[in-house]
Design an enzyme around this catalytic site. Structure first.
Site, PDB file in Angstrom:
ATOM      1  N   GLY A 227     -46.178 -96.667   4.662  1.00 55.22           N
ATOM      2  CA  GLY A 227     -46.248 -97.963   5.331  1.00 55.22           C
ATOM      3  C   GLY A 227     -47.110 -97.860   6.569  1.00 55.22           C
ATOM      4  CB  SER A 228     -47.607-100.216   9.338  1.00 57.15           C
ATOM      5  OG  SER A 228     -46.278-100.312   9.796  1.00 57.15           O
ATOM      6  N   GLY A 232     -43.943 -96.199  10.786  1.00 52.36           N
ATOM      7  CA  GLY A 232     -43.851 -94.740  10.606  1.00 52.36           C
ATOM      8  C   GLY A 232     -43.416 -94.052  11.892  1.00 52.36           C
ATOM      9  CD  GLU A 247     -48.634 -89.396   2.587  1.00 51.08           C
ATOM     10  OE1 GLU A 247     -49.778 -89.656   2.988  1.00 51.08           O
ATOM     11  OE2 GLU A 247     -48.243 -88.233   2.403  1.00 51.08           O
ATOM     12  CB  CYS A 282     -53.577 -96.229   3.230  1.00 49.99           C
ATOM     13  SG  CYS A 282     -53.409 -95.338   1.689  1.00 49.99           S
TER      14      CYS A 282
HETATM   15  P1  NAD Z   1     -44.632-101.754   6.833  1.00 48.22           P
HETATM   16  O1  NAD Z   1     -44.629-100.577   7.720  1.00 48.22           O
HETATM   17  O2  NAD Z   1     -44.537-103.086   7.459  1.00 48.22           O
HETATM   18  O3  NAD Z   1     -43.420-101.683   5.791  1.00 48.22           O
HETATM   19  C1  NAD Z   1     -43.258-100.595   4.914  1.00 48.22           C
HETATM   20  C2  NAD Z   1     -41.794-100.475   4.533  1.00 48.22           C
HETATM   21  O4  NAD Z   1     -41.052-100.139   5.692  1.00 48.22           O
HETATM   22  C3  NAD Z   1     -41.168-101.742   3.988  1.00 48.22           C
HETATM   23  O5  NAD Z   1     -40.350-101.441   2.895  1.00 48.22           O
HETATM   24  C4  NAD Z   1     -40.316-102.246   5.131  1.00 48.22           C
HETATM   25  O6  NAD Z   1     -39.217-102.973   4.659  1.00 48.22           O
HETATM   26  C5  NAD Z   1     -39.878-100.952   5.768  1.00 48.22           C
HETATM   27  N1  NAD Z   1     -39.513-101.027   7.189  1.00 48.22           N
HETATM   28  C6  NAD Z   1     -39.942-101.892   8.119  1.00 48.22           C
HETATM   29  N2  NAD Z   1     -39.373-101.615   9.312  1.00 48.22           N
HETATM   30  C7  NAD Z   1     -38.580-100.544   9.130  1.00 48.22           C
HETATM   31  C8  NAD Z   1     -37.734 -99.780   9.986  1.00 48.22           C
HETATM   32  N3  NAD Z   1     -37.604-100.050  11.286  1.00 48.22           N
HETATM   33  N4  NAD Z   1     -37.075 -98.734   9.470  1.00 48.22           N
HETATM   34  C9  NAD Z   1     -37.196 -98.413   8.161  1.00 48.22           C
HETATM   35  N5  NAD Z   1     -37.973 -99.111   7.290  1.00 48.22           N
HETATM   36  C10 NAD Z   1     -38.658-100.158   7.776  1.00 48.22           C
HETATM   37  O7  NAD Z   1     -45.946-101.619   5.920  1.00 48.22           O
HETATM   38  P2  NAD Z   1     -46.534-102.655   4.871  1.00 48.22           P
HETATM   39  O8  NAD Z   1     -47.097-103.818   5.628  1.00 48.22           O
HETATM   40  O9  NAD Z   1     -45.548-102.908   3.797  1.00 48.22           O
HETATM   41  O10 NAD Z   1     -47.734-101.789   4.219  1.00 48.22           O
HETATM   42  C11 NAD Z   1     -49.003-101.731   4.749  1.00 48.22           C
HETATM   43  C12 NAD Z   1     -49.234-100.446   5.522  1.00 48.22           C
HETATM   44  O11 NAD Z   1     -48.958 -99.327   4.687  1.00 48.22           O
HETATM   45  C13 NAD Z   1     -50.674-100.258   5.951  1.00 48.22           C
HETATM   46  O12 NAD Z   1     -50.726 -99.826   7.287  1.00 48.22           O
HETATM   47  C14 NAD Z   1     -51.206 -99.174   5.037  1.00 48.22           C
HETATM   48  O13 NAD Z   1     -52.260 -98.408   5.533  1.00 48.22           O
HETATM   49  C15 NAD Z   1     -49.998 -98.359   4.821  1.00 48.22           C
HETATM   50  N6  NAD Z   1     -50.135 -97.582   3.581  1.00 48.22           N
HETATM   51  C16 NAD Z   1     -50.319 -96.228   3.671  1.00 48.22           C
HETATM   52  C17 NAD Z   1     -50.519 -95.474   2.506  1.00 48.22           C
HETATM   53  C18 NAD Z   1     -50.699 -93.975   2.565  1.00 48.22           C
HETATM   54  O14 NAD Z   1     -50.550 -93.332   1.525  1.00 48.22           O
HETATM   55  N7  NAD Z   1     -51.036 -93.392   3.706  1.00 48.22           N
HETATM   56  C19 NAD Z   1     -50.532 -96.103   1.273  1.00 48.22           C
HETATM   57  C20 NAD Z   1     -50.338 -97.480   1.221  1.00 48.22           C
HETATM   58  C21 NAD Z   1     -50.132 -98.210   2.385  1.00 48.22           C
END
Ligand code: NAD
Length: 486
Positions: A227-228, A232, A247, A282
């Site tokens: 995720g973001s 993270g 990631e 990403c």
């Molecule tokens: P996000 O961080 O908003 O959410 C990801 C997940 O985290 C969701 O399931 C969300 O419900 C959960 N989440 C949110 N707040 C949380 C908390 N406080 N504690 C635990 N879990 C929580 O990301 P997104 O908008 O869904 O995805 C886009 C981001 O993901 C982009 O920044 C992208 O670069 C990244 N990404 C990285 C990779 C990689 O392999 N490096 C791959 C795909 C996407």
């Protein structure tokens, strides 16, 4: 309307709160699913179920776990169109051009884990003491929390769930709320096997509540998160003491060196890395750093490609780029383009939304030039369909451009000089460097992840690496007593 429930300890059930939320099609705006809004209490029940059942997965032989993974892959294969349909509907990517491919990748990921786990070797170590026999084994960590984003709603969960099953870890999985229905479709394929009851538990609901409970719960031993960077970082601090596989975001530079002899294929590959999945990747080429002598050639090639993209609804067979998944993504595109133009950039193509669709989430593929190094597009991840071109005239300027971003996931270098290729590749602060190919070239068995000290995460998924990551390496020493035959 479709319904999505929690799946805990082998049973579908509603949230303790009985609350629900809805997911929507980014393409048509229609409501797709009514989803159980899980709570911390639901997360605790799911974790308890995973803990209580983990022994049954651990007890299976590696060959049995491998076979179950093969069965899940077969289920996906059999239901490929239906799952791709769910992805196109709820995530928004084009069914024909992209959603079907995502399902194929997920099948490959399951098949890989099914095979690789059979070859996860450990070692027998020679030691000074002749009475000792020393060897290592790999054991599951126990319960793995898996938290996934919306951009690849089936393939990214598989990147964790498949190796977790392979290594014998019980799972509590939370998909991004907006793709809960896609998550459930994958779950159906997982539970339609003889996987022991309660070892994969499925939660839906808000990340900062349900996800946070998974992260902080003392009985969850490892966290696999994609995720973001913002989320993270929260997880990294909240999960203190646990094993974390993070990631996160990227802003991969594509670097075109002065000596590059670019072919049509090269330019096409750069364009693909900007516009695949509407740039919501990403490893997208978030910024393209071009030697000034090659700027015209690169701009012209990328513009021609952008013009050829057919932006459209997810189920239109001719669509090659669908809507952006969220309104926030569109707003970030607006903001990054406005910021770049305010700092002197010129929009060569696109730069705006299309307004003849049912939602306002359709963006034209965008090419911008003359981008100032301090622009947001160069410093942060945009996560949209954009090809920002920045030029340099010498090595020092190139280094300054590269270092404007603190992301460290992937990069690409185009060059015809093998020495330049190697020296730059080895000095790049990214976990992946692709020479003469796009930033988002990756095959599922290749180690994948961000480099230390940057903001793109830690640990490696892919192939054998993730299997090592999801297991504890235990050293066992045996003392052979005098007189015993060995
Ligand atoms: P996000 O961080 O908003 O959410 C990801 C997940 O985290 C969701 O399931 C969300 O419900 C959960 N989440 C949110 N707040 C949380 C908390 N406080 N504690 C635990 N879990 C929580 O990301 P997104 O908008 O869904 O995805 C886009 C981001 O993901 C982009 O920044 C992208 O670069 C990244 N990404 C990285 C990779 C990689 O392999 N490096 C791959 C795909 C996407």
């Amino acid at each position: 309307m479709k319904k999505v429930s929690l799946f805990i300890d082998g049973i579908s059930r509603e949230s303790i709160s009985e609350d629900t939320f809805y997911t929507y099609s980014p393409s048509s705006g229609e409501t797709i699913a009514q989803v159980a809004r899980g709570t911390r209490g639901d997360a605790k029940l799911a974790i308890e179920a995973a803990v209580n059942n983990s022994h049954s997965l651990k007890a299976l032989s590696v060959w049995d776990r491998s076979r179950i993974l093969r069965d899940i892959a077969d289920n996906l294969e059999r239901r490929k169109e239906e799952i791709a349909y769910a992805i196109a509907l709820e995530q928004g990517k084009p069914y024909t051009a992209e959603a079907l491919i995502e399902v194929s990748r997920a099948i490959e990921g399951l098949s890989n884990a099914s095979e690789h786990i059979k070859w996860l070797e450990t070692s027998v170590i020679s030691v000074r003491d002749p009475t000792k026999r020393v060897y290592t084994i790999r054991q599951p960590k126990g319960v793995y929390g898996v938290i996934t984003p919306w951009n690849y709603p089936v393939n990214i969960p598989v990147e964790y769930i498949a190796p977790a099953i392979a290594t014998g870890n019980a799972i509590v999985w939370l998909p991004a709320p907006s793709v809960s229905y896609c998550g459930w479709k994958l779950m159906e394929c997982i539970i339609d096997t003889d996987l022991p009851k309660g070892v994969v538990n499925f939660l839906t609901g808000p990340g900062n509540e349900v996800g946070d409970e998974i992260v902080i719960h003392p009985k969850v031993n490892g966290i696999g998160f994609t995720g973001s960077t913002t989320t993270g970082n929260i997880i990294a601090s909240r999960a203190a003491g646990k094993d974390t596989l993070l990631e996160l975001g990227g802003n991969g530079p594509t670097i075109v060196l002065e000596d590059a002899k670019l072919t049509e294929e090269d330019i096409k590959s750069i364009a693909i890395s900007c516009f695949t999945n509407a740039g919501q990747v990403c490893t997208a080429a978030g910024r393209i750093l071009v030697h000034e002598k090659l700027e015209t050639e690169v701009i012209s090639g990328l513009t021609t490609f952008a013009e050829s993209i057919r932006v459209g609804e997810s189920f239109d067979e001719k669509t090659t780029m669908g809507p952006l998944h969220t309104k926030e993504n569109c707003e970030k595109m607006d903001q990054h383009i406005a910021d770049a133009t305010a700092k002197g950039a010129e929009v060569v193509f696109g730069g705006k939304r299309l307004n003849h669709f049912k939602t306002e989430q359709f963006y034209l593929p965008t090419v911008i030039r003359n981008v100032h190094p301090d622009s947001l597009v160069n410093c942060e991840e945009t996560f949209g369909p954009i090809a920002p071109i920045l030029t340099y005239s010498n090595e020092q300027e190139l280094n300054e451009l590269i270092n404007k971003s603190n992301m460290g996931l992937s990069s690409a270098i185009f060059t015809n000089d093998i020495n330049n290729a190697f020296s730059l590749a080895e000095s790049m602060k990214t976990g992946i460097v692709n020479i003469n190919d796009r930033t988002n070239y990756w095959e599922l068995h290749i180690p994948f992840g961000g480099i230390s000290g940057r903001s793109s995460g830690k640990g490696r998924i892919g192939g054998m690496e993730v299997l090592k990551q999801m297991t504890d390496l235990k050293t066992i020493t045996v003392t052979v007593k005098k007189g015993e035959k060995i």
